[in-house]
Design a protein around this motif. Structure first.
Motif: not given
Ligand SMILES: *[C@@H]1O[C@H](CO)[C@@H](O)[C@H](O)[C@H]1NC(C)=O
Ligand SMILES: *[C@@H]1O[C@H](CO)[C@@H](O)[C@H](O)[C@H]1NC(C)=O
Ligand SMILES: *[C@@H]1O[C@H](CO)[C@@H](O)[C@H](O)[C@H]1NC(C)=O
Ligand SMILES: *[C@@H]1O[C@H](CO)[C@@H](O)[C@H](O)[C@H]1NC(C)=O
Ligand SMILES: *[C@@H]1O[C@H](CO)[C@@H](O)[C@H](O)[C@H]1NC(C)=O
Length: 158
Positions: A8-34
């Motif tokens: 059981t402990i020798m069996k290699v399992k696949t790790p998981k790689f992911r985005v867990r969470s995020a927050t944002f700050e707006t700099i400029n979202v005046t079209s066409p800027s983003f």
């Protein structure tokens, strides 16, 4: 008993790689800027009974096929049965090539921008101090940026 536990402990399992969470700050979202700053927590979850040591890598954030920003993850390791977490800051910037893209303009004005993150991580799982097994994993997440509330929603990683 001992053999079953050993297997059981020798069996290699696949790790998981992911985005867990995020927050944002707006700099400029005046079209066409983003331009928004993303403060994301990225995780490498190791389900194994030994450490997963991995090389440095880059996490790319795309709108469709267009690169908006990237984050560097240093080489590190996730201890046995733990999640190694990284806080990264990413400048998400629309390239000028999107200025005439009406779907993009619509999505920005609707307030929900779909993004996906992709990355490749290569490394080795070490078991019982002697056995090393190569494990390369991919990140493939989809998400929506809620521009107004500056929150992440609909995060899905596979
Ligand atoms: C935001 O972007 C718009 C359109 O590209 C531009 O006209 C405006 O000057 C920018 N605002 C700031 C504060 O940079
Ligand atoms: C890993 O780091 C090296 C040295 O800093 C750098 O040249 C390389 O581009 C990085 N690899 C990735 C995938 O980010
Ligand atoms: C990442 O940032 C969050 C919020 O500031 C903090 O609670 C967390 O401990 C940080 N994680 C790491 C691995 O630095
Ligand atoms: C990950 O690797 C695949 C091929 O194995 C490649 O097509 C893709 O561009 C890579 N992704 C990143 C973000 O480096
Ligand atoms: C990423 O996941 C999507 C579904 O969410 C799938 O269609 C796509 O083929 C996956 N891409 C990779 C590189 O695994």
């Amino acid at each position: 008993m001992g053999i079953v536990f050993g297997l059981t402990i020798m069996k290699v399992k696949t790790p998981k790689f992911r985005v867990r969470s995020a927050t944002f700050e707006t700099i400029n979202v005046t079209s066409p800027s983003f331009h928004m700053k993303m403060y994301a927590e990225i995780g490498v979850k190791n389900p194994n009974f030994g450490p997963y040591k991995f090389h440095n890598t880059t996490v790319n954030f795309y709108y469709g096929e267009t690169l908006f920003g990237s984050a560097n993850i240093p080489k590190s390791k996730a201890g046995l049965k733990t999640t190694k977490k990284f806080n990264v800051t990413v400048d998400l910037i629309a390239p000028t090539s999107l200025a005439s893209n009406s779907q993009f303009a619509n999505e920005v004005s609707s307030g929900l921008l779909p993004l996906r993150s992709q990355s490749n991580l290569s490394g080795k799982v070490e078991l019982m101090l002697i056995m090393k097994k190569k494990k390369s994993i991919q990140m493939n997440c989809t998400m929506n940026v809620n521009i107004k509330s500056q929150q992440l929603q609909d995060l899905n990683c596979n």
